[in-house]
Enzyme design. Sequence first.
Site, mmCIF file in Angstrom:
data_model
loop_
_atom_site.group_PDB
_atom_site.id
_atom_site.type_symbol
_atom_site.label_atom_id
_atom_site.label_comp_id
_atom_site.label_asym_id
_atom_site.label_seq_id
_atom_site.Cartn_x
_atom_site.Cartn_y
_atom_site.Cartn_z
ATOM 1 N N LYS A 83 19.066 -4.041 16.829
ATOM 2 C CA LYS A 83 20.385 -3.562 16.803
ATOM 3 C C LYS A 83 21.361 -4.733 17.526
ATOM 4 C CE LYS A 83 19.419 1.104 17.541
ATOM 5 N NZ LYS A 83 19.467 2.411 18.491
ATOM 6 N N HIS A 122 0.881 -1.167 0.079
ATOM 7 C CA HIS A 122 -0.167 0.123 0.115
ATOM 8 C C HIS A 122 0.736 0.983 -0.175
ATOM 9 C CE1 HIS A 122 -3.357 -2.431 0.973
ATOM 10 N NE2 HIS A 122 -2.872 -2.927 1.797
ATOM 11 N N ALA A 179 12.931 -12.295 19.657
ATOM 12 C CA ALA A 179 11.656 -12.421 19.317
ATOM 13 C C ALA A 179 10.889 -11.149 19.187
ATOM 14 C CB ALA A 179 10.897 -13.438 20.479
#
Length: 222
Positions: A215, A146, A195
């Site tokens: 990072k 989009h 995660a």
Amino acid sequence: MRRLFAMLKRARAAGIPTPRIYNKIMYRLITVLKGGFDTLTRLFIYTPAFKGRLASCGHSLYLYSGLPLVTGPLKIELGNECRVSGHTTLSGRTTPHPDPSVTPTLKVGSNVDIGWQVSIAVAGRVEIQDNVRIAGRCQLFGYSGHPLNAEQRALGAPDEDHRLGDIVLERDVWLATGVTVQPGVTIGRGTIVAAGSVVTHDLPANVIAAGSPAKAVKQIAQ
């Protein structure tokens, strides 16, 4: 009415007392029947059907829990000994690439795991090299689908060409649950992404990365 409701609730929750040995037998029976049915459908229905959508496929493909959803003009190349969840979505961008010679291509190496509810969206190329592990609910977005402009988005316009990008996961990368990888990113060999992280730029090899944006937080000893 309250008494009637209580009676109906008790009737719905009523159970038949059964001996423990009977319960164990029923559990084993259901497990064996379901396992056998799942194996037969995997071997004779879902795996052949999925192979029919691939440009190339190595040996020992293990497809589990159904058939992945594949949309758009996507070329898929799969290596040896890959394990792919049937609850996976693989899509190729339907809007033509700025370079007309480019066909959206997903290239997967050997010994790769693609887990439950993973989404991989390919504009130009997504490369997943050997021994990569992609845990459940990870998302690799080579295109967004989009535009940023709200009016254009409401009109159903495609995303902007300058927001497309290839993605490369080098050998031995591990994406933990719920990692998002954005366009134009390369993750170096052996790197682990924690995660829920969002990877917006390249990551070096052999580090643990975390956060949004992700990072490097720790070097992995070699």
